[in-house]
Motif scaffolding. Structure first.
Motif, short mmCIF file in Angstrom:
data_model
loop_
_atom_site.label_atom_id
_atom_site.label_comp_id
_atom_site.label_asym_id
_atom_site.label_seq_id
_atom_site.Cartn_x
_atom_site.Cartn_y
_atom_site.Cartn_z
N LYS A 48 4.91 11.98 7.60
CA LYS A 48 5.91 11.81 6.53
C LYS A 48 5.44 12.43 5.22
O LYS A 48 6.23 12.97 4.45
N ALA A 49 4.13 12.36 4.97
CA ALA A 49 3.57 12.91 3.74
C ALA A 49 3.28 14.41 3.87
O ALA A 49 2.83 15.04 2.92
N LYS A 50 3.52 14.95 5.07
CA LYS A 50 3.28 16.38 5.35
C LYS A 50 1.83 16.78 5.06
O LYS A 50 1.57 17.85 4.52
N ILE A 51 0.92 15.91 5.44
CA ILE A 51 -0.51 16.18 5.27
C ILE A 51 -0.99 16.97 6.48
O ILE A 51 -0.76 16.58 7.61
N LYS A 52 -1.66 18.07 6.21
CA LYS A 52 -2.11 18.95 7.29
C LYS A 52 -3.50 18.59 7.80
O LYS A 52 -3.81 18.79 8.96
N TRP A 106 -3.26 3.23 14.78
CA TRP A 106 -3.44 4.69 14.79
C TRP A 106 -2.07 5.39 14.71
O TRP A 106 -1.90 6.35 13.97
N LYS A 107 -1.08 4.88 15.44
CA LYS A 107 0.25 5.48 15.40
C LYS A 107 0.87 5.35 14.01
O LYS A 107 1.56 6.26 13.54
N ILE A 108 0.63 4.24 13.34
CA ILE A 108 1.15 4.04 11.99
C ILE A 108 0.53 5.07 11.03
O ILE A 108 1.23 5.70 10.24
N VAL A 109 -0.79 5.26 11.13
CA VAL A 109 -1.46 6.24 10.28
C VAL A 109 -0.91 7.64 10.53
O VAL A 109 -0.59 8.38 9.59
N LYS A 110 -0.75 8.00 11.81
CA LYS A 110 -0.21 9.32 12.15
C LYS A 110 1.22 9.49 11.64
O LYS A 110 1.59 10.57 11.17
N SER A 111 2.00 8.43 11.69
CA SER A 111 3.37 8.49 11.22
C SER A 111 3.43 8.76 9.71
O SER A 111 4.19 9.62 9.25
N TYR A 112 2.60 8.05 8.95
CA TYR A 112 2.59 8.27 7.50
C TYR A 112 2.00 9.62 7.14
O TYR A 112 2.42 10.25 6.16
#
Length: 152
Positions: free
Chosen positions: A88-92, A79-85
């Motif tokens: 980084k992708a600036k997805i809102k 979950w932390k990895i998904v949140k990190s990406y």
């Protein structure tokens, strides 16, 4: 790949098929093969041969995916990895591992895959679980029709 997070974190290094084209997912009832695309295969082989070997401290570690401590990745870690990406992708919009699974199925359907194949790849025991994606696609088609047809 449409894999469930619980399946992903349970994968062992031996679950990457010998020919390198599948992941072998085993749950309590059955096992299934999850096909992998060429980019995924390349990245997975690179991860196994470099990053994973650097992270594991115990050479007997069976987990395919490990955390920075060299032990099996957890749900929270993934979950932390998904949140990190996402950051980084600036997805809102909200992105969860399950949304990634849904988008996998929706893309397959939109590009012509049949429900039986999608159901198999997702590991659904009953095809009725997969039919929700046809409703999503029908709604999307209706929106496209209303937007683009001159007499809609």
């Amino acid at each position: 790949s449409g894999i469930r997070v619980s399946e992903l974190i349970a994968l062992d290094i031996t679950d990457f098929s010998e020919d390198g084209k599948f992941l072998i997912c085993k749950n309590t009832n059955r096992k299934r093969q999850i096909p992998l695309g060429s980019m995924c295969i390349s990245a997975l082989k690179d991860y196994i041969n470099t990053a994973r070997n650097l992270m594991i401290q115990d050479k007997n570690e069976k987990a395919l995916f490990v955390n920075c401590n060299g032990t099996r990745l957890t749900r929270q870690g993934f979950w932390k990895i998904v949140k990190s990406y996402k950051a980084k992708a600036k997805i809102k919009t909200d992105i969860t591992p399950h949304i990634l699974r849904h988008s996998f199925a929706a893309h397959l359907l939109a590009n012509g895959a049949d429900l039986g194949s999608i159901s198999e790849m997702l590991g659904h025991a009953d095809i009725s679980s997969t039919q929700i994606y046809t409703k999503i696609m029908n709604k999307k088609l209706h929106e496209i029709y209303k937007k683009t047809h001159p007499r809609a």
